[in-house]
Design a protein around this motif. Structure first.
Motif, PDB file in Angstrom:
ATOM      1  N   LEU A   6       0.809  -1.212   0.000  1.00  0.00           N
ATOM      2  CA  LEU A   6       0.000   0.000   0.000  1.00  0.00           C
ATOM      3  C   LEU A   6       0.848   1.271   0.000  1.00  0.00           C
ATOM      4  O   LEU A   6       0.325   2.358  -0.202  1.00  0.00           O
ATOM      5  CB  LEU A   6      -0.931   0.012   1.219  1.00  0.00           C
ATOM      6  N   ILE A   7       2.157   1.134   0.207  1.00  0.00           N
ATOM      7  CA  ILE A   7       3.027   2.311   0.210  1.00  0.00           C
ATOM      8  C   ILE A   7       2.944   3.077  -1.106  1.00  0.00           C
ATOM      9  O   ILE A   7       2.742   4.297  -1.107  1.00  0.00           O
ATOM     10  CB  ILE A   7       4.483   1.925   0.542  1.00  0.00           C
ATOM     11  N   PRO A   8       3.086   2.401  -2.271  1.00  0.00           N
ATOM     12  CA  PRO A   8       2.992   3.173  -3.520  1.00  0.00           C
ATOM     13  C   PRO A   8       1.617   3.781  -3.735  1.00  0.00           C
ATOM     14  O   PRO A   8       1.514   4.863  -4.315  1.00  0.00           O
ATOM     15  CB  PRO A   8       3.328   2.141  -4.610  1.00  0.00           C
ATOM     16  N   VAL A   9       0.554   3.119  -3.266  1.00  0.00           N
ATOM     17  CA  VAL A   9      -0.792   3.676  -3.416  1.00  0.00           C
ATOM     18  C   VAL A   9      -0.903   4.969  -2.607  1.00  0.00           C
ATOM     19  O   VAL A   9      -1.422   5.985  -3.088  1.00  0.00           O
ATOM     20  CB  VAL A   9      -1.859   2.663  -2.956  1.00  0.00           C
ATOM     21  N   PHE A  10      -0.384   4.927  -1.357  1.00  0.00           N
ATOM     22  CA  PHE A  10      -0.375   6.133  -0.522  1.00  0.00           C
ATOM     23  C   PHE A  10       0.445   7.239  -1.184  1.00  0.00           C
ATOM     24  O   PHE A  10       0.031   8.406  -1.222  1.00  0.00           O
ATOM     25  CB  PHE A  10       0.205   5.798   0.858  1.00  0.00           C
ATOM     26  N   MET A  11       1.610   6.879  -1.722  1.00  0.00           N
ATOM     27  CA  MET A  11       2.488   7.874  -2.337  1.00  0.00           C
ATOM     28  C   MET A  11       1.860   8.471  -3.594  1.00  0.00           C
ATOM     29  O   MET A  11       2.048   9.665  -3.883  1.00  0.00           O
ATOM     30  CB  MET A  11       3.844   7.253  -2.656  1.00  0.00           C
ATOM     31  N   VAL A  12       1.129   7.649  -4.351  1.00  0.00           N
ATOM     32  CA  VAL A  12       0.434   8.175  -5.531  1.00  0.00           C
ATOM     33  C   VAL A  12      -0.593   9.221  -5.093  1.00  0.00           C
ATOM     34  O   VAL A  12      -0.731  10.271  -5.718  1.00  0.00           O
ATOM     35  CB  VAL A  12      -0.240   7.031  -6.323  1.00  0.00           C
ATOM     36  N   GLY A  13      -1.314   8.936  -3.982  1.00  0.00           N
ATOM     37  CA  GLY A  13      -2.254   9.920  -3.468  1.00  0.00           C
ATOM     38  C   GLY A  13      -1.555  11.192  -3.013  1.00  0.00           C
ATOM     39  O   GLY A  13      -2.010  12.308  -3.309  1.00  0.00           O
ATOM     40  N   LEU A  14      -0.429  11.041  -2.330  1.00  0.00           N
ATOM     41  CA  LEU A  14       0.305  12.192  -1.809  1.00  0.00           C
ATOM     42  C   LEU A  14       0.837  13.058  -2.949  1.00  0.00           C
ATOM     43  O   LEU A  14       0.671  14.284  -2.956  1.00  0.00           O
ATOM     44  CB  LEU A  14       1.452  11.713  -0.928  1.00  0.00           C
ATOM     45  N   LEU A  15       1.485  12.415  -3.920  1.00  0.00           N
ATOM     46  CA  LEU A  15       2.083  13.158  -5.025  1.00  0.00           C
ATOM     47  C   LEU A  15       1.022  13.654  -6.006  1.00  0.00           C
ATOM     48  O   LEU A  15       1.125  14.757  -6.553  1.00  0.00           O
ATOM     49  CB  LEU A  15       3.096  12.273  -5.756  1.00  0.00           C
ATOM     50  N   GLY A  16       0.012  12.815  -6.227  1.00  0.00           N
ATOM     51  CA  GLY A  16      -1.032  13.206  -7.160  1.00  0.00           C
ATOM     52  C   GLY A  16      -1.947  14.280  -6.619  1.00  0.00           C
ATOM     53  O   GLY A  16      -2.741  14.863  -7.361  1.00  0.00           O
ATOM     54  N   SER A  17      -1.834  14.574  -5.313  1.00  0.00           N
ATOM     55  CA  SER A  17      -2.729  15.575  -4.737  1.00  0.00           C
ATOM     56  C   SER A  17      -2.451  16.980  -5.249  1.00  0.00           C
ATOM     57  O   SER A  17      -3.233  17.892  -4.994  1.00  0.00           O
ATOM     58  CB  SER A  17      -2.664  15.549  -3.206  1.00  0.00           C
ATOM     59  N   VAL A  18      -1.344  17.151  -6.012  1.00  0.00           N
ATOM     60  CA  VAL A  18      -1.176  18.446  -6.687  1.00  0.00           C
ATOM     61  C   VAL A  18      -2.298  18.641  -7.699  1.00  0.00           C
ATOM     62  O   VAL A  18      -2.680  19.768  -8.020  1.00  0.00           O
ATOM     63  CB  VAL A  18       0.208  18.568  -7.374  1.00  0.00           C
ATOM     64  N   HIS A  19      -2.844  17.531  -8.206  1.00  0.00           N
ATOM     65  CA  HIS A  19      -4.005  17.594  -9.102  1.00  0.00           C
ATOM     66  C   HIS A  19      -5.271  17.848  -8.290  1.00  0.00           C
ATOM     67  O   HIS A  19      -6.149  18.619  -8.696  1.00  0.00           O
ATOM     68  CB  HIS A  19      -4.110  16.276  -9.880  1.00  0.00           C
ATOM     69  N   CYS A  20      -5.376  17.210  -7.104  1.00  0.00           N
ATOM     70  CA  CYS A  20      -6.533  17.430  -6.225  1.00  0.00           C
ATOM     71  C   CYS A  20      -6.647  18.895  -5.832  1.00  0.00           C
ATOM     72  O   CYS A  20      -7.748  19.412  -5.652  1.00  0.00           O
ATOM     73  CB  CYS A  20      -6.405  16.603  -4.948  1.00  0.00           C
ATOM     74  N   VAL A  21      -5.505  19.553  -5.658  1.00  0.00           N
ATOM     75  CA  VAL A  21      -5.520  20.960  -5.272  1.00  0.00           C
ATOM     76  C   VAL A  21      -6.293  21.777  -6.292  1.00  0.00           C
ATOM     77  O   VAL A  21      -7.057  22.683  -5.956  1.00  0.00           O
ATOM     78  CB  VAL A  21      -4.075  21.490  -5.125  1.00  0.00           C
ATOM     79  N   GLY A  22      -6.125  21.428  -7.578  1.00  0.00           N
ATOM     80  CA  GLY A  22      -6.846  22.137  -8.620  1.00  0.00           C
ATOM     81  C   GLY A  22      -8.327  21.837  -8.609  1.00  0.00           C
ATOM     82  O   GLY A  22      -9.164  22.718  -8.791  1.00  0.00           O
ATOM     83  N   MET A  23      -8.689  20.549  -8.383  1.00  0.00           N
ATOM     84  CA  MET A  23     -10.088  20.137  -8.472  1.00  0.00           C
ATOM     85  C   MET A  23     -10.861  20.369  -7.174  1.00  0.00           C
ATOM     86  O   MET A  23     -11.994  20.805  -7.190  1.00  0.00           O
ATOM     87  CB  MET A  23     -10.171  18.653  -8.857  1.00  0.00           C
ATOM     88  N   CYS A  24     -10.249  20.021  -6.044  1.00  0.00           N
ATOM     89  CA  CYS A  24     -10.958  20.050  -4.755  1.00  0.00           C
ATOM     90  C   CYS A  24     -10.479  21.166  -3.836  1.00  0.00           C
ATOM     91  O   CYS A  24     -11.212  21.581  -2.941  1.00  0.00           O
ATOM     92  CB  CYS A  24     -10.776  18.719  -4.019  1.00  0.00           C
TER      93      CYS A  24
END
Length: 251
Positions: A6-24
């Protein structure tokens, strides 16, 4: 799926949240911290217990959002598990492992704005969102944390290529429980950035939307996907790559 997987899944969420910042990020900061006049929906006037009240709203919103992710993960994992049982093919899950890591490659390119293929997937999801959007009228004005919880639960179904890419991993776990756990890990990864956004507002949002930040995050997500594909191609089961790769479920 082990905790290590689950480490890479968590990291994808952490790093990908730069996209969440735009949407949410915009909506959560607007409802938690912005002046009433700046909010996109009618929100009751709040007193200046701002820090505590704002944090309660941000936490409620994100709890609802992550709960929706987990529901989607459970549905996806259950559907794939049922199909695999009917077909009697464990190869379906093995193929899903390849596809899940390929989706990480695509997500990395998407975060970098190098290839916008996931935007087409988001467009397909607009139909679902258009059906859910009218429910907003039942929760405005957003005047207490419980309504922020409901808003987050709705917002969790917003068409998002990043969420879809991780749902592919949840799907091929093959069980409802593991599908939900995958999406929980992903949602927790997005949490630090959106909590900070909710409390810090537009200045942080602007900084996180710079090209350098998006490219850096995209490159790391891309590397996760490529490492996973290398692991699949070389059969590196039980190697150090397991800590950095999305791997198949325990079944």
């Amino acid at each position: 799926m082990s905790a290590l997987n689950l480490i890479p899944v968590f990291m994808v969420g952490l790093l990908g949240s730069v996209h969440c910042v735009g949407m949410c990020g915009g909506i959560v900061s607007a409802f938690s911290a912005a002046p009433v006049a700046a909010r996109p929906f009618p929100v009751a006037v709040m007193t200046q217990r701002a820090a505590t009240d704002g944090m309660a709203r941000v936490l409620a919103y994100n709890t609802g959002r992550i709960a929706s992710y987990m529901t989607a993960g459970a549905l996806a994992g259950g559907l794939a598990g049922g199909a695999r049982t009917l077909a009697g093919l464990t190869a379906v899950q093995a193929g899903g492992y390849w596809l899940a890591n390929l989706m990480l490659v695509i997500l990395g390119l998407y975060l970098m704005d190098a290839w916008r293929g996931l935007a087409k997937l988001e467009a397909l999801g607009q139909g679902l969102w258009q059906r859910a959007r009218p429910l907003m009228r039942f929760i405005v004005p957003i005047d207490r944390p419980l309504k922020m919880l409901a808003l987050g639960a709705l917002w969790g179904w917003l068409p998002c290529g990043m969420v879809y890419s991780v749902l592919m991993t949840a799907m091929f776990t093959g069980t409802k429980a593991e599908g939900a756990i995958v999406m929980l890990a992903f949602g927790l990864g997005t949490l630090p950035m959106l909590l900070a956004m909710g409390m810090a507002g537009e200045r942080l949002r602007a900084a996180l939307q710079t090209r350098a930040v998006r490219v850096g995050a995209g490159l790391i997500v891309l590397a996760f996907g490529l490492l996973g594909l290398v692991r699949a191609a070389t059969g590196g089961q039980g190697s150090w790559l397991d800590a950095l790769c999305i791997t198949g479920g325990v079944h």
